[in-house]
Design a protein around this motif. Sequence first.
Motif, short mmCIF file in Angstrom:
data_model
loop_
_atom_site.label_atom_id
_atom_site.label_comp_id
_atom_site.label_asym_id
_atom_site.label_seq_id
_atom_site.Cartn_x
_atom_site.Cartn_y
_atom_site.Cartn_z
N ILE B 9 0.85 -1.20 0.00
CA ILE B 9 0.00 0.00 0.00
C ILE B 9 0.88 1.25 0.00
O ILE B 9 0.58 2.25 -0.64
CB ILE B 9 -0.96 -0.01 1.23
N LEU B 10 2.00 1.15 0.72
CA LEU B 10 2.86 2.33 0.86
C LEU B 10 3.75 2.54 -0.38
O LEU B 10 4.33 3.60 -0.55
CB LEU B 10 3.75 2.18 2.10
N GLU B 11 3.84 1.52 -1.21
CA GLU B 11 4.72 1.62 -2.37
C GLU B 11 4.41 2.86 -3.21
O GLU B 11 3.25 3.20 -3.43
CB GLU B 11 4.52 0.37 -3.23
N GLU B 12 5.43 3.51 -3.66
CA GLU B 12 5.34 4.74 -4.47
C GLU B 12 4.71 5.91 -3.72
O GLU B 12 4.39 6.94 -4.30
CB GLU B 12 4.57 4.49 -5.77
N ARG B 13 4.43 5.72 -2.42
CA ARG B 13 3.85 6.83 -1.66
C ARG B 13 4.78 7.25 -0.52
O ARG B 13 4.45 8.16 0.22
CB ARG B 13 2.51 6.42 -1.07
N ARG B 14 5.89 6.54 -0.36
CA ARG B 14 6.79 6.83 0.77
C ARG B 14 7.30 8.26 0.71
O ARG B 14 7.49 8.81 -0.37
CB ARG B 14 7.96 5.85 0.77
N SER B 15 7.50 8.84 1.88
CA SER B 15 8.01 10.21 2.00
C SER B 15 7.14 11.23 1.29
O SER B 15 7.63 12.28 0.87
CB SER B 15 9.45 10.31 1.46
N GLN B 16 5.86 10.93 1.10
CA GLN B 16 4.94 11.91 0.52
C GLN B 16 3.80 12.16 1.50
O GLN B 16 2.77 11.50 1.45
CB GLN B 16 4.37 11.39 -0.81
N PRO B 17 3.99 13.13 2.40
CA PRO B 17 3.00 13.36 3.46
C PRO B 17 1.58 13.56 2.93
O PRO B 17 0.62 13.16 3.58
CB PRO B 17 3.50 14.63 4.15
N GLU B 22 -4.95 8.91 1.40
CA GLU B 22 -5.06 7.82 0.43
C GLU B 22 -4.55 6.50 1.04
O GLU B 22 -5.16 5.45 0.86
CB GLU B 22 -4.24 8.14 -0.83
N VAL B 23 -3.44 6.57 1.77
CA VAL B 23 -2.89 5.37 2.41
C VAL B 23 -3.88 4.85 3.45
O VAL B 23 -4.20 3.65 3.48
CB VAL B 23 -1.52 5.68 3.06
N LEU B 24 -4.41 5.77 4.27
CA LEU B 24 -5.35 5.34 5.31
C LEU B 24 -6.59 4.71 4.67
O LEU B 24 -7.14 3.73 5.17
CB LEU B 24 -5.75 6.53 6.19
#
Lengths: 617, 160
Positions: B9-17, B22-24
Amino acid sequence: MTKINTVKDLKALRKRLLKERKKIRATLVLCGGTGCQASRCQDVTDAVKNELAKQGLKRSVCVRTTGCHGFCEQGPLMVIEPGNIFYCHILPDDAHEIVTKTILDGEVVERLLYTDPVSGKLIQTESEIPFYRAQDRYLLAQNRQVDPCSIEDYIAIGGYSAFTKALFEIPPESVVREIKDSGLRGRGGGGFPTGRKWAECQKAPGDEKYVICNADEGDPGAYMDRCLLEGNPHLVLEGMMIGAWAIGAQQGYVYVRNEYPLAVKHARMAVDQARKIGLLSDKILGSSFSFDIDIARGGGSFVCGESTALMASLEGKVGEPRPKDVHTVVDGLWHKPTTLNNVETWANVPSIILNGSSWFASKGSKGSKGTKILALTGHIKNTGLVEVAMDTTINTVVFDIGGGGSNGNSIKAVQTGGPSGGCLPADKFDLPVDFDVLAKAGSMVGSGGMVVMDQETCMVDVAKYFLTFLQDESCGKCVPCRMGIDRMLEIITDITEGNGTSWQIGLLEELGSTVSQTALCGLGKTAANPVLSTLRYFRDEYEAHIHAKKCPAGVCQALVTYKVDAEKCTCCGICKRGCPHGAIVGKKKQVHAINLDLCQKCGICKSECDFEAIQVK
Amino acid sequence: MPPPTLDSILEERRSQPHQLIEVLQDVQEHYGYIAEESMRTISNELGVPLMEVYKVASFYKAFALKPRGKNVITICTGTACHVRGAKLILNQAVGQLGVKPSEVSDDGLFTIEHVNCLGACALGPVVTDNGNYHNHMSPGKLRKLIKSIYKTDAEEISHD
């Protein structure tokens, strides 16, 4: 999907699609909106497809599953082209008869036709049905022409030609002027002139700008945005692309409610298709304009429909509004100039560019131009989505289109504009659906929710309902909204529980006007409208609760008691089986009775009884 | 299909506050709630203080911080459903299952939720069970629906 690189390519693709479609002998248009899905339309679609395959008609007869047609009450529904034959309440078992009789033999299946409840006559085509006949459907009519999952369908009916016209023939300043001249006003609730918003954003300093589509339709009782985004997502994207070109944005966002899974799916699919075909890319169709759109899902917070709260939410933060001393067109998403419009507003843009501002301005009233989609719901015969020119009266909507009260009851009021709007009594039904006129009458057009209420609705309970809703949804940032709504709800609760006093009415009015004048955002500023409008038009109901300790509609639990009418009771036992609290006593062939110590006054027994033997007093 | 891992789920979204919501959403969708452990991982991976993750997760209605029942009955209490008796439907569900909204029934089988609008206003009162829509609901229809879910569940258990 072949990529298109120039306008010529797009035109060639449209020509090819149209040529291919000429070979189709008939099209079965099935509504696949959320309403019809709830009526199990998917089973009907599968049955029709199977039947066509069985009879070897798969190639010559096209099945198109589309977005909402509006007449949700009659679903699952189908329109057969050519001929515009309208079938309603279809079951999967009807597929064989539809294909053999209507498609092969050209005969109409009478039992599937719509019966006019007034004349009792069968009606064959969609355009003859009173519900549709009295409307002015422009945006909604397009839903029927496209499969929302197919960009080809949209291109075939002329889709994206407004965008290419703007991109290659109209400079940004002229696009903004055209929108200004059209008189288009925001369809989300505020009614702010769209052209003015665009012009300010265009002039705002900075190279990095954004456009946002507000699809966080949180108004309970309104679902027009869902139907547009679900049913014709490319139309909304095209409007955003034109807006982005006009103000100079490179990035757009669609902020859509996660409670609308189909809208999220279709919007994502549409963006994906537009990217693949080359309409969302760098240097689109060889021009100097680059633009892309992302879809963001909302978190289920009503206040996020407010522009600054929505932008905070898009940034991944808590959706709290901020003061708008500097407008979002200058200081918006990530502090960059941002144009935010509602789904229906964006959907109106392509047609204004294609047909010209004067075409758009020819419909509607002096201050409110074009058409408005309304969600007609509540105690009315024909519920569904309705699109009318903006000077149409409430009378026309409620009686000509809506067919009047359900169960023959007389209509008491109509609630417009959701929690920010108000309740208008029947003697105000000659007012037109116009931003300024309804605001003057203490309500608003809002996003277009229109909930019809009959004598079984208690207006004090309605005010309490909205205050409960708003108390729950207030973000709690500013004191007037946080505390004001709380106190108003306390007073109204007192009144509905029989503890009200006459001076509380004056206090409610004073509190209401203070909250309106001092709250930070639109949610708080309009929070008192449901209370103030019901106090203005239905004060007698408040007084009955306070002085006589009676709820005239028999709704407020603390003021009513339930009793079995021994003469009407047939001893069937359905109430006893239904009561979840075990409060009904009575043996077989014995008149039942209610144990008032256990009775929670939930009303289930009354709704279950077929003989009107449960009395509420 | 097993639910995607938090890692995917976190892939490609890391370090993007800004991807926090969307992650939640994805965690909520696949796991049914946001566990404290997930919040800690999300905080680290997106670079958002844990307090901020909790603030956002507790602010938005879409996120549950506790596990929900196996079956989620969602009752629409929007205006159109309200005037057509959504309260009756809610009373029926609460009475029949003996559980308050947002809580889990003792057997872990049900959670009742009420939402502000499901957007099928013309067909109210509307209820969804695990995402399936049911229109024109009445207390009697809901009673049957809940019974049928109990039955399906019992059958599943006996097959296991």
